[in-house]
Design a protein around this motif. Structure first.
Motif, PDB file in Angstrom:
ATOM      1  N   UNK A  35       0.836  -1.197   0.000  1.00 36.84           N
ATOM      2  CA  UNK A  35       0.000   0.000   0.000  1.00 36.84           C
ATOM      3  C   UNK A  35       0.874   1.251   0.000  1.00 36.84           C
ATOM      4  N   UNK A  36       0.354   2.354  -0.546  1.00 33.45           N
ATOM      5  CA  UNK A  36       1.100   3.622  -0.479  1.00 33.45           C
ATOM      6  C   UNK A  36       1.390   3.990   0.976  1.00 33.45           C
ATOM      7  N   UNK A  37       2.522   4.623   1.213  1.00 31.20           N
ATOM      8  CA  UNK A  37       3.022   4.828   2.566  1.00 31.20           C
ATOM      9  C   UNK A  37       2.051   5.611   3.448  1.00 31.20           C
ATOM     10  N   UNK A  38       1.517   6.710   2.955  1.00 34.93           N
ATOM     11  CA  UNK A  38       0.621   7.500   3.799  1.00 34.93           C
ATOM     12  C   UNK A  38      -0.728   6.817   4.003  1.00 34.93           C
ATOM     13  N   UNK A  39      -1.091   5.907   3.110  1.00 41.87           N
ATOM     14  CA  UNK A  39      -2.293   5.102   3.372  1.00 41.87           C
ATOM     15  C   UNK A  39      -2.038   4.164   4.548  1.00 41.87           C
ATOM     16  N   UNK A  40      -0.830   3.655   4.648  1.00 41.98           N
ATOM     17  CA  UNK A  40      -0.481   2.824   5.801  1.00 41.98           C
ATOM     18  C   UNK A  40      -0.521   3.649   7.090  1.00 41.98           C
ATOM     19  N   UNK A  41      -0.047   4.893   7.014  1.00 42.90           N
ATOM     20  CA  UNK A  41      -0.131   5.792   8.170  1.00 42.90           C
ATOM     21  C   UNK A  41      -1.597   6.003   8.561  1.00 42.90           C
ATOM     22  N   UNK A  42      -2.452   6.175   7.576  1.00 46.36           N
ATOM     23  CA  UNK A  42      -3.888   6.355   7.835  1.00 46.36           C
ATOM     24  C   UNK A  42      -4.457   5.162   8.600  1.00 46.36           C
ATOM     25  N   UNK A  43      -4.084   3.958   8.206  1.00 40.43           N
ATOM     26  CA  UNK A  43      -4.619   2.784   8.895  1.00 40.43           C
ATOM     27  C   UNK A  43      -4.062   2.660  10.319  1.00 40.43           C
ATOM     28  N   UNK A  44      -2.844   3.141  10.555  1.00 42.25           N
ATOM     29  CA  UNK A  44      -2.351   3.213  11.931  1.00 42.25           C
ATOM     30  C   UNK A  44      -3.242   4.120  12.770  1.00 42.25           C
ATOM     31  N   UNK A  45      -3.627   5.270  12.196  1.00 37.73           N
ATOM     32  CA  UNK A  45      -4.473   6.215  12.925  1.00 37.73           C
ATOM     33  C   UNK A  45      -5.861   5.639  13.161  1.00 37.73           C
ATOM     34  N   UNK A  46      -6.406   4.960  12.162  1.00 40.61           N
ATOM     35  CA  UNK A  46      -7.734   4.362  12.312  1.00 40.61           C
ATOM     36  C   UNK A  46      -7.711   3.295  13.388  1.00 40.61           C
ATOM     37  N   UNK A  47      -6.679   2.454  13.393  1.00 38.89           N
ATOM     38  CA  UNK A  47      -6.559   1.427  14.427  1.00 38.89           C
ATOM     39  C   UNK A  47      -6.595   2.058  15.816  1.00 38.89           C
ATOM     40  N   UNK A  48      -5.843   3.143  15.998  1.00 38.52           N
ATOM     41  CA  UNK A  48      -5.756   3.783  17.318  1.00 38.52           C
ATOM     42  C   UNK A  48      -7.095   4.360  17.744  1.00 38.52           C
ATOM     43  N   UNK A  49      -7.773   5.069  16.856  1.00 37.35           N
ATOM     44  CA  UNK A  49      -9.059   5.670  17.229  1.00 37.35           C
ATOM     45  C   UNK A  49     -10.124   4.603  17.427  1.00 37.35           C
ATOM     46  N   UNK A  50     -10.083   3.522  16.632  1.00 44.44           N
ATOM     47  CA  UNK A  50     -11.009   2.406  16.853  1.00 44.44           C
ATOM     48  C   UNK A  50     -10.842   1.831  18.258  1.00 44.44           C
ATOM     49  N   UNK A  51      -9.585   1.638  18.658  1.00 46.44           N
ATOM     50  CA  UNK A  51      -9.321   1.024  19.962  1.00 46.44           C
ATOM     51  C   UNK A  51      -9.771   1.941  21.100  1.00 46.44           C
ATOM     52  N   UNK A  52      -9.593   3.239  20.920  1.00 51.01           N
ATOM     53  CA  UNK A  52     -10.090   4.184  21.925  1.00 51.01           C
ATOM     54  C   UNK A  52     -11.588   3.997  22.141  1.00 51.01           C
ATOM     55  N   UNK A  53     -12.353   3.962  21.054  1.00 50.85           N
ATOM     56  CA  UNK A  53     -13.806   3.841  21.176  1.00 50.85           C
ATOM     57  C   UNK A  53     -14.200   2.486  21.762  1.00 50.85           C
ATOM     58  N   UNK A  54     -13.479   1.446  21.397  1.00 50.28           N
ATOM     59  CA  UNK A  54     -13.743   0.108  21.947  1.00 50.28           C
ATOM     60  C   UNK A  54     -13.653   0.123  23.470  1.00 50.28           C
ATOM     61  N   UNK A  55     -12.634   0.778  24.009  1.00 51.07           N
ATOM     62  CA  UNK A  55     -12.492   0.843  25.461  1.00 51.07           C
ATOM     63  C   UNK A  55     -13.530   1.770  26.078  1.00 51.07           C
TER      64      UNK A  55
END
Length: 684
Positions: A35-55
């Motif tokens: 995947x393009x590099x900044x798209x990978x960065x985007x998925x890192x950010x999505x993972x983090x915000x998803x986990x925040x809401x999960x907790x």
């Protein structure tokens, strides 16, 4: 027919662990070197915000139930304590993978691309001088160090805020002191290091503050500092009372939300054990609630990097196309005239929301022949053209009824604001039914045409939100079918008045009709299979959790019904288990766009039945929300739905397949979403 065997006790997958598996699939995209590099960065950010809401929501809910002392087991047989233990173990594994992906893989690649995140001791003298001035002018004035001692109680720590735990010492007495310093959230998290035209090198704000701690504690020796972050219970519990104004009750609960109990403490490694003990004691968290994070905390802030103007590091831009039936060349057509010739199925983001659903509401607002507009609003955007159109319609003298769901989680304040703006404009604003969230996505336009009243409708799977419509995959039907119009009229009368109608012509409506309607149809497929008639079930939803629906699908599988499930997130069903679900196949697609549509197909003995709407197959959707599923009658729309499902379930598509052991395995290479983009661009 032989007697049915008892269902195995382990036939359900734990929903919390299944959700963590979904977020692990998001993380796999961040780890995907193709995947393009900044798209990978985007998925890192999505993972983090998803986990925040999960907790904030799911784990907070488990902890709240655990605190009651009741022995409650999940459908898969786990106690709350066992669920929390497994979630803790899985979360720690994913957090370390997440951190490793950022620090060991993506950060070096960003540096190769000229994008750097640096620390204070790496700055050149000129850079340090510039940032000292920035700190003095922009950061220092908003900082408030808070001492902790007998005269100063431990301060309140707001949820999701970054904080520095600072150890200082009195040089005269040698007495240690402790202070908390909040990293301000109204200052950019990543501070540009270079000149104003150089936005490729950044210093984390907490590093900048840490480098200037002596200025905040003059006369004291700064010994150490540690970064930490608290997640609090953010799940509202509004006690609805017919005699109390719902907006007032909700605003009171929103004020309480920020004081919810802590459910997670994230600390940057390494953390001084004594400081950690102070934090745990004051925040009243247990050791299992502590997450040690290597590297930066709160990687949701990486959206700042994704916003950089580096198109070569992102997916190719895609401009949604106007649906071919809604324009002639560059000239937009009347949605009303188009619907005289049949329904229009729109597929976002491939079809433009602005030139379809939004235009439908805007044309209705401006059309002098339109008498009334009725619409549900669950979530919308900040500067909403939908809300603006409804306001204009009301100001033009049209009857405008808007059901605003003010209990939409994390959008409560915005929706209260929309509700009041709509009321000021003269719209009739209602808040739905006591005890239920109104989650359906429906709009009804009443128009006079030559002395005849005609009704035009939209029923969709996604919110009336132009911003999310560009990144969420959703489907919707625009129709002038009189039966659908009559059904929506009845539905709005139920939502705004005292009607108790529960049956409709073309709709299934929760909380009274969807579970029963689906289970009856699933069992019909099983009968058809046993009688040798065409049988088959296809389901595309975000989550499949409801035990009654799952057991019906197991029964259908045992009868020989082929069952195809396209589940983006949580799936509590175990596919491919001999004697239970060998005819069930489960696939998940996670990609550039968030798969969000809900579509269900039954072979129905060869007649074929397609349903589309807002409902996921979860308890909350089927029991505690007003949801709508529409039976799609238009042959062209039905054919398009079949094409979409065929493409998603085809061999070779890049996806994850679920095994009977609950493990998701990635397979395939062909990008399903890219193929849909290519098809739209080719058609254009």
């Amino acid at each position: 027919m032989p007697p049915a065997r008892p269902a195995p006790a382990d036939r359900f997958i734990n929903r919390e662990l299944s959700w963590l598996d979904f977020n692990a699939r998001v993380l796999e995209l961040a780890e995907d070197e193709s995947l393009p590099l900044l798209e990978r960065v985007k998925f890192l950010a999505i993972f983090a915000s998803n986990l925040d809401e999960f907790f904030m929501v799911r784990i907070a809910g488990l902890k709240r139930r655990h605190s009651t002392g009741l022995t409650v087991r999940s459908p898969d047989g786990l106690t709350i304590r066992e669920q929390l233990a497994r979630v803790t173990e899985r979360t720690r594994e994913l957090v370390h993978r997440h951190s490793d992906a950022f620090t060991k893989d993506i950060t070096p690649r960003l540096e190769e691309a000229g994008i750097r995140i640096v620390h204070w001791d790496e700055l050149a003298d000129t850079e340090a001088k510039r940032l000292r001035e920035y700190f003095r002018d922009q950061v220092f004035p908003v900082l408030t160090p808070l001492a902790v001692d007998p005269a100063h109680p431990f301060p309140y720590i707001s949820g999701l805020s970054l904080n520095l735990a600072v150890s200082v010492r009195d040089p005269d007495t040698g007495a240690p002191r402790f202070a908390r310093l909040k990293v301000p959230n109204n200052v950019p998290r990543f501070v540009p290091v270079g000149a104003p035209d150089d936005e490729a090198t950044f210093l984390p704000l907490e590093d900048l503050i840490a480098a200037h701690l002596p200025q905040l504690f003059p006369g004291l020796d700064v010994i150490d500092h540690h970064l930490f972050r608290v997640t609090r219970n953010a799940d509202l519990e509004v006690e609805e009372d017919r005699d109390e104004d719902l907006l007032q009750a909700l605003e009171r609960e929103l004020a309480r939300r920020r004081f919810g109990p802590a459910v997670r403490l994230e600390v940057a490694e390494p953390m001084d054990p004594q400081i950690l003990q102070v934090l745990m004691s004051e925040l009243e968290v247990d050791p299992e609630d502590v997450v040690h994070v290597p590297g930066l905390l709160d990687l949701a802030a990486l959206w700042r990097l994704y916003d950089l103007d580096r198109p070569e590091l992102k997916d190719e831009p895609f401009v949604p196309a106007t649906h071919p039936r809604l324009s002639e060349g560059e000239t937009p057509m009347s949605v009303f005239a188009t619907l005289h010739d049949g329904d229009v199925l729109v597929h976002h983001p491939y079809h433009s929301f602005a030139t379809s659903v939004q235009r439908f509401i805007e044309q209705a607002a401006a059309d002098p022949n339109v008498l009334a507009i009725k619409q549900t609003l669950y979530r919308t955007s900040g500067d909403s053209p939908i809300v603006n159109a409804l306001v204009e319609a009301a100001e033009a003298g049209k009857q405008v009824v808007v059901l605003v769901e003010v209990k939409a989680r994390f959008d409560e304040e915005a929706n209260i604001s929309w509700a009041r703006e709509l009321e000021r404009a003269g719209c009739h604003v209602v808040y739905g039914l006591v005890g239920l969230k109104t989650h359906c996505k429906t709009a009804l336009v009443v128009r006079r045409e030559g002395g005849v009243i005609r009704r035009y409708c939209h029923i969709g799977t996604g919110n009336y939100n132009p911003k999310t419509a560009r990144i969420y995959e959703d489907l919707g039907i625009l129709t002038a079918d009189p039966r659908v119009g009559a059904d929506l009229t009845d539905l709005f009368n139920t939502l705004t008045g005292y009607s108790r109608q529960t049956t409709y012509r073309t709709l299934m409506v929760a909380p009274h009709g969807i579970r029963q309607g689906l289970v009856e149809r699933i069992r019909r497929e099983a009968r058809n299979a046993r009688e040798g008639r065409p049988a088959g079930i296809r389901v595309k939803v975000n989550s499949l959790v409801d035990e009654e629906v799952i057991d019906a699908l197991y029964e259908a599988s045992a009868a020989g019904v082929p069952v195809e499930l396209l589940i983006r997130g949580i799936c509590a069903l175990r596919p491919g288990v001999p004697g239970l679900s060998e005819n069930v196949r489960v696939r998940s697609i996670v990609g550039r766009y968030l798969e969000h549509s809900r579509v269900i197909h039954f072979a129905a003995g060869g007649e074929g039945e397609w349903w589309l709407g807002s409902a996921d197959l979860m308890h909350r959707n089927l029991d505690r929300r007003v949801e709508v599923l529409l039976r799609v009658g238009d042959e062209s729309a039905r054919a398009q739905l079949e094409q979409v499902f065929d493409a998603a379930m085809a061999d070779g598509v890049r996806c994850w397949e679920l095994g009977g052991d609950g493990t998701w395995r990635r397979t395939g290479e062909r990008d399903y979403q890219a193929a849909l983009i290519a098809a739209v661009e080719h058609a254009g």
